[in-house]
Design a protein around this motif. Structure first.
Motif, short mmCIF file in Angstrom:
data_model
loop_
_atom_site.label_atom_id
_atom_site.label_comp_id
_atom_site.label_asym_id
_atom_site.label_seq_id
_atom_site.Cartn_x
_atom_site.Cartn_y
_atom_site.Cartn_z
N LEU A 199 -18.56 -14.26 62.24
CA LEU A 199 -18.20 -15.42 61.21
C LEU A 199 -17.01 -15.12 60.32
CD1 LEU A 199 -21.96 -16.58 60.98
CD2 LEU A 199 -20.33 -17.36 62.53
N LYS A 200 -17.17 -13.93 60.01
CA LYS A 200 -16.14 -13.81 58.69
C LYS A 200 -14.53 -13.77 59.32
CE LYS A 200 -19.20 -11.13 55.95
NZ LYS A 200 -19.53 -9.68 55.24
N LEU A 201 -14.45 -13.36 60.60
CA LEU A 201 -13.46 -13.24 61.35
C LEU A 201 -12.95 -14.82 61.62
CD1 LEU A 201 -13.75 -10.60 64.04
CD2 LEU A 201 -12.26 -10.26 61.94
N LEU B 105 -2.17 -23.36 55.69
CA LEU B 105 -0.93 -24.38 56.29
C LEU B 105 -1.21 -25.58 55.73
CD1 LEU B 105 -0.39 -22.81 59.88
CD2 LEU B 105 1.14 -22.51 57.73
N ASP B 106 -2.44 -26.22 56.01
CA ASP B 106 -2.93 -27.63 55.58
C ASP B 106 -2.49 -28.03 54.45
OD1 ASP B 106 -4.07 -30.13 56.72
OD2 ASP B 106 -5.47 -29.56 54.97
N GLN B 107 -3.02 -26.76 53.51
CA GLN B 107 -2.66 -27.30 52.05
C GLN B 107 -0.96 -27.43 51.63
OE1 GLN B 107 -4.64 -24.43 49.56
NE2 GLN B 107 -6.66 -25.86 49.37
N GLN B 108 -0.30 -26.30 52.36
CA GLN B 108 1.05 -26.38 52.14
C GLN B 108 1.69 -27.61 52.67
OE1 GLN B 108 3.22 -24.32 50.60
NE2 GLN B 108 1.22 -23.30 49.94
N VAL C 65 -13.77 -19.01 52.60
CA VAL C 65 -12.58 -19.05 53.06
C VAL C 65 -11.29 -18.62 52.13
CG1 VAL C 65 -10.98 -20.42 54.30
CG2 VAL C 65 -13.37 -20.94 54.76
N LEU C 66 -10.84 -17.43 52.17
CA LEU C 66 -9.83 -16.93 51.46
C LEU C 66 -8.37 -17.06 51.80
CD1 LEU C 66 -11.82 -13.63 50.80
CD2 LEU C 66 -12.07 -15.47 49.37
N SER C 67 -7.68 -17.42 50.83
CA SER C 67 -6.04 -17.26 50.93
C SER C 67 -5.49 -16.78 49.87
CB SER C 67 -5.51 -18.59 51.05
OG SER C 67 -4.29 -18.84 51.32
N GLU C 68 -4.67 -15.54 50.04
CA GLU C 68 -4.31 -14.85 49.22
C GLU C 68 -5.14 -14.33 48.16
OE1 GLU C 68 -0.81 -16.87 47.76
OE2 GLU C 68 0.53 -16.49 49.63
N ILE D 56 -9.86 -19.64 59.94
CA ILE D 56 -9.82 -21.03 59.26
C ILE D 56 -9.01 -20.94 58.01
CG2 ILE D 56 -11.43 -22.77 58.20
CD1 ILE D 56 -13.50 -22.15 60.24
N ALA D 57 -8.92 -19.96 57.44
CA ALA D 57 -8.43 -19.85 56.19
C ALA D 57 -6.69 -20.05 56.35
CB ALA D 57 -8.77 -18.43 55.42
N TYR D 58 -6.32 -19.50 57.48
CA TYR D 58 -4.98 -19.53 57.81
C TYR D 58 -4.67 -21.13 57.90
CZ TYR D 58 -0.53 -19.06 60.46
OH TYR D 58 0.66 -19.19 60.83
N GLN D 59 -5.51 -21.67 58.82
CA GLN D 59 -5.22 -22.98 58.84
C GLN D 59 -5.29 -23.96 57.71
OE1 GLN D 59 -4.04 -24.48 61.77
NE2 GLN D 59 -3.98 -22.35 62.75
#
Length: 336
Positions: A134-136, A147-150, A106-109, A141-144
């Protein structure tokens, strides 16, 4: 029934749990779950699970990254395996009864913040076109999760700010108390007395009630210091402060003006009413000093608004105190 412990925010759970069910539907795997990776601590935590009865992955479970099934799969350059016992003997996956397993980052930036995983105790092969889907889902999930981490970061900042504000408030309160409290005795100091006494005077004027005060001085205090030392002198001051604090009503003002000079002001009281209190202060102070092996006494001057103008109370009480000293000390005098 005990409430289930949440290891992520409600918002992330509401968004991600249906996606985990969708992954189950697409793959046919018994169990699907999401993990969060802490790269500083090198740990991985399971945050959400669907279908954990077949493969008992527990929400909240934390493993070292070195023991992670995801790491084993990634190191093997794989996205899935239907032969976990053969490929990864002795692994945590085998201990949980996994036969098939997939893991996608799950990638973010560009940074891996977690994984989307699925497992089964049966042989399940995921087709390539399903992996694309599944990658989509992992991207959604990465986006959510980002946001959760922020949100969690902001909440931590808010908590830190609240703690800082509370600490500053407590420090300000302490400074306020120090500014209005005599350090040795714990009584109000001269500044605090002046502020409170002005309020008493205003109350006496507007309500037409009596106001009385006593000025108190420890007899031969300099001699006590010279003969027994300043520690003994400080002890005498503290004894007097303790007596005043014990006899004063909640509405009275007990204060150390400075040196061995104290004052107690009482609203809705005349000189005769304060006389009995002054005699009690004398008696209890003598007793405390005797218990310390010392002999000492008090001279007290009393003035009230019944006999004196409000603005002259302090002056008149001080004059009465001086008269008590002149007449031999260890006595109470009321201003005429």
């Amino acid at each position: 029934m005990p409430q289930r412990q949440l290891y992520t925010s409600v918002a992330l759970e509401q968004a991600a749990r249906p996606l985990l069910l969708l992954v189950q539907h697409l793959t046919g795997l018994n169990t699907t779950f999401i993990t969060r990776i802490d790269w500083k601590a090198l740990t991985q935590q399971v945050v959400l699970v669907e279908g954990q009865l077949s493969v008992p992955v527990q929400e909240g479970a934390v493993v070292a990254w070195s023991d992670s099934m995801c790491r084993l799969l990634f190191d093997a350059k794989l996205e899935q395996s239907d032969a976990v016992p053969e490929l990864f003997p002795g692994s945590a996956g085998v201990a949980l009864g996994m036969q098939s397993f997939f893991a996608l980052p799950v990638l973010s930036e560009g940074k891996t913040i977690g994984t989307l995983c699925g497992a089964s105790n049966n042989l399940v092969v995921i087709k390539d076109h399903t992996l694309i889907s599944l990658k989509l889902i992992a991207d959604a999930i990465a986006y959510q999760m980002a946001l959760d981490q922020q949100m969690q970061l902001q909440q931590k900042k808010v908590k830190v700010a609240e703690k800082t504000i509370d600490k500053l408030y407590q420090q300000a309160q302490q400074m306020e108390n120090l500014a209005h409290t005599d350090e040795l005795t714990g009584l109000d100091n001269r500044r605090a007395f002046q502020t409170k006494f002005e309020q008493y005077q205003l109350q006496s004027q507007t309500q037409g009630t009596a106001l009385a005060l006593m000025m108190i001085d420890i007899d031969e205090f300099k001699q006590l210091n010279d003969q027994h030392g300043h520690e003994t002198g400080d002890q005498a001051l503290q004894h007097l402060a303790n007596v005043l604090a014990a006899v004063a009503r909640q509405s009275d003002i007990a204060c150390r003006l400075g040196g061995d000079e104290f004052v107690l002001a009482a609203a809705d009281t005349d000189a005769q009413g304060l006389l009995h209190l002054a005699q009690r202060v004398q008696h209890e102070f003598k007793q405390q000093m005797q218990q310390s092996g010392l002999a000492s006494s008090l001279s007290i001057g009393i003035a009230s608004s019944v006999e004196s103008a409000l603005e002259l109370l302090l002056q008149r009480a001080d004059q009465a105190l001086y008269k008590a000293k002149e007449l031999g000390r260890n006595r109470v005098e009321i201003a005429g």
